[in-house]
Design a protein around this motif. Structure first.
Motif, PDB file in Angstrom:
ATOM      1  N   GLY A 709       0.804  -1.226   0.000  1.00  0.00           N
ATOM      2  CA  GLY A 709       0.000   0.000   0.000  1.00  0.00           C
ATOM      3  C   GLY A 709       0.826   1.259   0.000  1.00  0.00           C
ATOM      4  O   GLY A 709       0.373   2.311   0.456  1.00  0.00           O
ATOM      5  N   ALA A 710       2.053   1.178  -0.508  1.00  0.00           N
ATOM      6  CA  ALA A 710       2.929   2.345  -0.424  1.00  0.00           C
ATOM      7  C   ALA A 710       3.378   2.835  -1.798  1.00  0.00           C
ATOM      8  O   ALA A 710       4.254   3.688  -1.900  1.00  0.00           O
ATOM      9  N   LEU A 711       2.780   2.321  -2.866  1.00  0.00           N
ATOM     10  CA  LEU A 711       3.253   2.718  -4.192  1.00  0.00           C
ATOM     11  C   LEU A 711       2.695   4.086  -4.568  1.00  0.00           C
ATOM     12  O   LEU A 711       1.494   4.304  -4.549  1.00  0.00           O
ATOM     13  N   VAL A 712       3.599   4.997  -4.858  1.00  0.00           N
ATOM     14  CA  VAL A 712       3.173   6.328  -5.259  1.00  0.00           C
ATOM     15  C   VAL A 712       2.934   6.328  -6.765  1.00  0.00           C
ATOM     16  O   VAL A 712       1.881   6.730  -7.251  1.00  0.00           O
ATOM     17  N   ASP A 713       3.919   5.844  -7.480  1.00  0.00           N
ATOM     18  CA  ASP A 713       3.817   5.935  -8.926  1.00  0.00           C
ATOM     19  C   ASP A 713       4.726   4.887  -9.545  1.00  0.00           C
ATOM     20  O   ASP A 713       5.860   4.718  -9.110  1.00  0.00           O
ATOM     21  N   ALA A 714       4.240   4.197 -10.536  1.00  0.00           N
ATOM     22  CA  ALA A 714       5.110   3.264 -11.259  1.00  0.00           C
ATOM     23  C   ALA A 714       5.114   3.669 -12.729  1.00  0.00           C
ATOM     24  O   ALA A 714       4.076   4.023 -13.279  1.00  0.00           O
ATOM     25  N   PRO A 715       6.275   3.656 -13.368  1.00  0.00           N
ATOM     26  CA  PRO A 715       6.325   4.032 -14.783  1.00  0.00           C
ATOM     27  C   PRO A 715       5.598   3.006 -15.639  1.00  0.00           C
ATOM     28  O   PRO A 715       5.344   1.884 -15.203  1.00  0.00           O
ATOM     29  N   ASP A 716       5.289   3.386 -16.873  1.00  0.00           N
ATOM     30  CA  ASP A 716       4.524   2.464 -17.720  1.00  0.00           C
ATOM     31  C   ASP A 716       5.405   1.446 -18.435  1.00  0.00           C
ATOM     32  O   ASP A 716       4.897   0.565 -19.108  1.00  0.00           O
ATOM     33  N   TRP A 717       6.739   1.580 -18.288  1.00  0.00           N
ATOM     34  CA  TRP A 717       7.602   0.672 -19.033  1.00  0.00           C
ATOM     35  C   TRP A 717       8.004  -0.577 -18.254  1.00  0.00           C
ATOM     36  O   TRP A 717       8.774  -1.392 -18.732  1.00  0.00           O
ATOM     37  N   ILE A 718       7.516  -0.744 -17.026  1.00  0.00           N
ATOM     38  CA  ILE A 718       7.941  -1.924 -16.258  1.00  0.00           C
ATOM     39  C   ILE A 718       7.420  -3.201 -16.913  1.00  0.00           C
ATOM     40  O   ILE A 718       6.499  -3.176 -17.720  1.00  0.00           O
ATOM     41  N   ALA A 719       8.023  -4.328 -16.549  1.00  0.00           N
ATOM     42  CA  ALA A 719       7.699  -5.607 -17.188  1.00  0.00           C
ATOM     43  C   ALA A 719       6.198  -5.888 -17.110  1.00  0.00           C
ATOM     44  O   ALA A 719       5.558  -5.638 -16.093  1.00  0.00           O
ATOM     45  N   GLU A 720       5.693  -6.456 -18.188  1.00  0.00           N
ATOM     46  CA  GLU A 720       4.254  -6.612 -18.399  1.00  0.00           C
ATOM     47  C   GLU A 720       3.476  -7.233 -17.229  1.00  0.00           C
ATOM     48  O   GLU A 720       2.492  -6.639 -16.776  1.00  0.00           O
ATOM     49  N   PRO A 721       3.898  -8.398 -16.717  1.00  0.00           N
ATOM     50  CA  PRO A 721       3.045  -9.013 -15.694  1.00  0.00           C
ATOM     51  C   PRO A 721       2.887  -8.130 -14.454  1.00  0.00           C
ATOM     52  O   PRO A 721       1.798  -8.080 -13.877  1.00  0.00           O
ATOM     53  N   TYR A 722       3.954  -7.407 -14.075  1.00  0.00           N
ATOM     54  CA  TYR A 722       3.852  -6.529 -12.908  1.00  0.00           C
ATOM     55  C   TYR A 722       2.941  -5.341 -13.212  1.00  0.00           C
ATOM     56  O   TYR A 722       2.121  -4.949 -12.378  1.00  0.00           O
TER      57      TYR A 722
END
Lengths: 866, 97
Positions: A709-722
């Motif tokens: 519950g601590a994710l602020v932002d993840a880029p769109d280029w991370i590996a597909e399944p994640y």
């Protein structure tokens, strides 16, 4: 050498003789063996082997090779001596590393088709290339009806002795270890009685050493001398003055001296040869004469006055140097020149000796020849520069990185002082090898920057090609992938123009790996495959190994696990045939197996590696594989392995290692129910993973932050399944994981879904894997949904010893219905190749040869009932 | 070797089935004696009418315990490492079964 008496029966050696005879019998039945015969100098190793050989030489071929006590022995000398005595052996001695492999295998082939006793004497003096030959033969002799006997002084082989490694590498099942002990009091008394000599104080003074005892008994019968040397010299002094001088001449040539050379060295004293032979101090050898024992030679050599030692060595040098160049042995010439203090002559021959040694893989001897030459050449000129460069390369190849670096730094300083910009540039670029091995990446970066600056001012050539590629390699290592590609391509372009295959293979590898690490698998793979081809074509085994290694480890890091596994298996086959190190790639294979859900296989391999003394990077990879499984099973010992992995990885500070370790620690913390620690671990290298755009590390670290519950932002280029999981597409993520063969991750994705059907499906898979903590979570989720929770599986099905994946069980069920692969492919909407792959995996895991056997085995294990 | 407690809950239908499992366990333990040693077990009367066990083993690693269980076909619910032992009294002599 040391016969305890002029009697064929050796005292107190019946046990060793019986052992040798019994082992030979087994060898002749086709199960070849190695005998390691240890014992102190003079204890009678050679005598034992001589009597053994004499008993059998009428029924089996016997060949001998002796290692010599030269400071820098002739590379492969004893092996060449042996092949000369093998009738019909026509393969030329190798002059390059590539020839060497063919030569070794031809030798083995010969021993397979002709039963032979092969004796290598005094292998504690063997050069590096001979040790490689012994390792090659020793590990494969069990397939030949031949017998390998290695004698060595076990009391001189300390923990860091080069022979130590070989002793550890020989397979225990086919190796016999014998250690000869000194004679007892009774045996010494018996020997004294035979020659009617007093035995008073004899055992005490000699320690029961047969050579020492024999020397004393051959002496004048006075007091027992205090040392072996005294005993030898006392005996020598009973010769005529001419005979005594002849001994001096023989003593300056290690091993044995050829007759023509002895005539030159001894002059008119040569007439006393018969006297020396009949006294028993010298014995005839294959090509000339030599001391009965090396201890005798050493005693006489040490007693030489400095003047006489120099004069004899100077004569030996000139006699040998008068031979036509093609017949000269540069290592013998360098030895005598050195012993005579003739610097000019050392400089003429030591570098040639070094090059020849290096060409056949005797890198330790090559480094020593360069060091010998350097000690005579202090003048700061281009010759010294070349010697420093040669020394640095050879020291690096033997793992003496600090010395390699120091020599390279001296070469840099010297090139600078000489104002040679080309050599300065190249030496700066080549600082890279030893600095990276020592973890001094900053120094490598500095050298690389300056080398490019300098070389770009000069006409482009192979030096600049190397400098560009080295810069690309550094960028790739720190996962600045687009820069790795850019510099690698510049290097490649110049390498092709300069027609330098080694740099070309290096550049192709750097480019391919950089692409892989950027997640551009399809672009990167062909570069690595081309690197492999170029290296194969030009006989560059270390570049071949690098290409395989990058394909295995790089594709593993990118979760192309089945492909990584295939390359790893190919690499291990290639490397094992050449005795190259396989540990690092085996650690990747362990990781592949773990992520493919084959936990028992993966952990067994990881633990096998961890018992050995392996490199830090191998250890980290194996520890992470083990830690992941322990955490997923809910087993104890997670912290033990992941703390050690972190500590080791922090030493290097690279994303390549830290990414794995932190992700595994975040997972372990989550499975242990510690959200705070999960976040801390997942944040620790997150910024670095983002900066390097590592799609898998960034993906997994973002995923754990999201779970906690601590994710602020993840880029769109991370590996597909994640990306899919974080976006709430559990079904899509589960499918993406399943396509990669990641059964646990696929079940985990379904566990995140909140959908009853997917949760039940996940639970079945997790219980099959034995993934206790996550299975408990899923049960809890099902209860929260108000769904009925299935009972745990029964004992018979809870452990699936064959570790078949859900997909494999599915395929197997269709096999049991009698379907062929094409029909199965159609039924499951898979490609025919994929089904072929599944079926062969099923056969392997069930240890079955046929489909019928597989079905029977699976039924028995209860796998098919579900 | 470290000491571990292994929970095998409701692993068997009855004492007879458990007896067979114990034989397999002993045989496999002999083969793996470098990695594992069975110290003692307590047999549990489970609420579902089946029998389970709590076992004390010494082993070189949790993986060795898993390998042993896999080969001998024994269930494993949980492996817990023992860091200390407090012995108050010897184990009671089993009452006549």
């Amino acid at each position: 050498m040391a016969t305890a008496a002029h009697d064929d029966h050796l005292l107190e050696r019946d046990g060793a003789n019986a052992q040798l005879d019994a082992d030979l019998e087994r060898a002749r039945l086709g199960a070849g063996r190695v005998v390691l015969l240890g014992g102190e100098a003079g204890v009678g190793k050679t005598s034992l082997v001589r009597t053994f050989a004499a008993r059998h030489e009428h029924e089996i071929r016997v060949v001998w090779g002796a290692c010599e006590a030269l400071f820098t022995p002739r590379p492969l000398g004893p092996v060449f001596d042996i092949v000369q005595r093998l009738d019909g052996f026509a393969v030329a001695p190798p002059t390059t590393a590539a020839d060497r492999a063919g030569f070794f295998s031809a030798l083995l082939e010969d021993l397979r088709s002709h039963p032979t006793i092969v004796v290598f004497e005094d292998v504690h003096w063997a050069d590096e290339a001979t040790l490689d030959a012994l390792k090659y033969l020793g590990r494969r002799i069990d397939s030949a009806p031949s017998f390998l006997v290695l004698t060595f002084r076990d009391d001189e082989v300390g923990a860091n002795h080069p022979l130590r490694q070989l002793l550890g590498d020989l397979p225990t099942a086919t190796t016999t270890r014998l250690s000869l002990q000194p004679l007892s009091v009774e045996a010494v008394e018996e020997l004294a009685r035979r020659v009617e000599h007093s035995s008073r104080g004899l055992h005490e003074a000699t320690g029961g050493n047969p050579f020492f005892v024999t020397e004393v008994l051959a002496g004048d019968g006075g007091d027992v001398p205090a040392t072996v040397r005294d005993a030898v010299l006392a005996r020598a002094d009973r010769l005529s003055p001419g005979g005594r001088r002849l001994l001096d001449a023989v003593a300056v040539v290690p091993g044995s001296v050829e007759i023509w050379l002895l005539e030159v060295l001894a002059g008119e004293d040569f007439a006393h040869l018969a006297e020396c032979l009949s006294s028993g101090m010298l014995i005839p050898t294959g090509a000339g004469v030599g001391f009965r024992h090396e201890l005798g030679r050493l005693a006489v050599e040490h007693a030489l006055t400095p003047d006489r030692r120099i004069a004899l060595n100077e004569n030996a040098f000139h006699a040998l140097a008068a031979h036509p160049a093609t017949e000269q042995d540069p290592s013998a010439l360098a030895h005598h020149a050195d012993a005579a203090g003739n610097g000019e002559a050392v400089l003429r021959f030591a570098p040639t000796a070094a090059q020849r040694a290096a060409a056949v893989g005797a890198h330790r001897e090559a480094a020593e020849q360069y060091a010998r030459a350097l000690s005579y050449h202090a003048t700061p000129d281009h010759d010294r520069l070349a010697l420093l460069e040669g020394y640095s390369v050879e020291a690096g190849l033997t793992g003496r990185y600090a010395e390699a670096l120091e020599a390279r730094q001296r070469a840099v300083a010297l090139a600078r002082a000489l104002g040679d910009r080309l050599r300065l540039g190249e030496n700066l670029a080549r600082l890279q090898g030893p600095t990276i091995s020592l973890g001094l990446n900053e120094a490598a970066e500095e050298g690389s920057r300056e080398s490019i600056e300098i070389l770009e001012e000069l006409p482009p050539g192979r030096e600049l090609a190397f400098a560009y590629t080295a810069q690309g390699y550094l960028r790739m290592l720190s996962r600045d992938n687009s820069e790795g590609v850019r510099w690698g391509k510049r290097g490649l372009d110049l390498a092709v123009k300069a027609r330098d295959a080694d740099i070309e293979a290096f550049a192709l590898n750097t480019i391919g790996t950089s692409y892989l690490m950027a997640g551009e698998i399809e672009t990167g793979r062909p570069y690595l495959e081309r690197s492999l081809d170029v290296a194969h074509e030009h006989g560059l085994p270390s570049r071949v190994a690098n290409a395989y290694g990058m394909l295995a480890s790089g594709l593993g890091e990118m979760y192309e696990l089945e492909e990584s596994e295939r390359w790893a298996v190919e690499y291990i086959a290639f490397a094992s045939a050449r005795d190259l190190d396989t540990a690092y790639i085996r650690s990747w294979l362990a990781a592949d197996l773990v992520y493919l859900g084959r936990w028992s296989e993966g952990t067994a391999l990881a633990q096998e590696l961890l018992v050995d003394d392996v490199s830090a990077i191998t250890r980290i990879t194996a520890l992470v594989a083990l830690g992941r499984v322990r955490a997923r099973r809910g087993d104890p010992g997670v912290a033990d392995v992941l703390d050690e992995a972190l500590e080791t990885a922090l030493g290097g500070g690279h994303l390549q290692r830290l990414g794995h370790v932190r992700a595994a620690r975040a997972e372990a913390a989550w499975l242990a129910g510690d959200a705070t620690r999960t976040v801390a671990e997942a944040f620790a290298v997150y910024d670095l993973a983002l900066e390097k755009r590592h799609i898998w590390f960034a993906g997994e670290l973002a995923y754990w932050q999201w779970k906690a519950g601590a994710l602020v932002d993840a880029p769109d280029w991370i590996a597909e399944p994640y990306a899919q999981q974080i976006a709430g597409d559990a079904w899509g993520a589960a499918a993406a994981w399943a396509a990669r063969g990641c059964v646990y991750e696929s079940a985990r994705a379904r566990a995140d879904s909140g959908d009853e059907v997917l949760l039940r499906d996940a639970l079945t898979e997790l219980e099959r894997l034995g993934a206790q903590p996550l299975a408990l979570d899923v049960r809890q989720s099902l209860r929260t949904l108000g769904a009925s929770v299935p009972r745990g599986p029964r004992a018979s099905t809870r452990e699936n010893p064959a570790e078949l994946t859900a997909r494999e069980v599915e395929v197997l069920a269709l096999v049991s219905e009698g379907l062929q692969n094409a029909a199965i492919a159609e039924r499951l909407v898979l490609s025919r190749r994929t089904v072929d792959h599944h079926v062969s995996a099923i056969l392997r895991k069930l240890n079955a040869r046929t489909r019928g056997e597989a079905v029977a085995a699976a039924t028995q294990l209860g796998v098919l009932e579900r | 070797m470290d000491t571990y407690v292994i929970l095998r809950r409701s692993g068997w239908k009855d004492g007879a089935e458990l007896g067979e499992a114990a034989e397999r366990s002993t045989a496999e333990g002999e083969r793996m004696s470098d990695d594992i040693a069975w110290i003692r077990s307590y047999v549990l009367e489970e609420r579902d009418g089946r029998v389970g066990t709590v076992c004390v083993y010494q082993a070189t690693s949790p993986e060795a315990i898993r390998r042993h269980a896999g080969e001998a076909v024994l269930p494993v619910d949980e492996i817990i490492k023992v860091v200390d032992t407090v012995l108050v009294r010897p184990d009671p002599v089993p009452s006549a079964a």
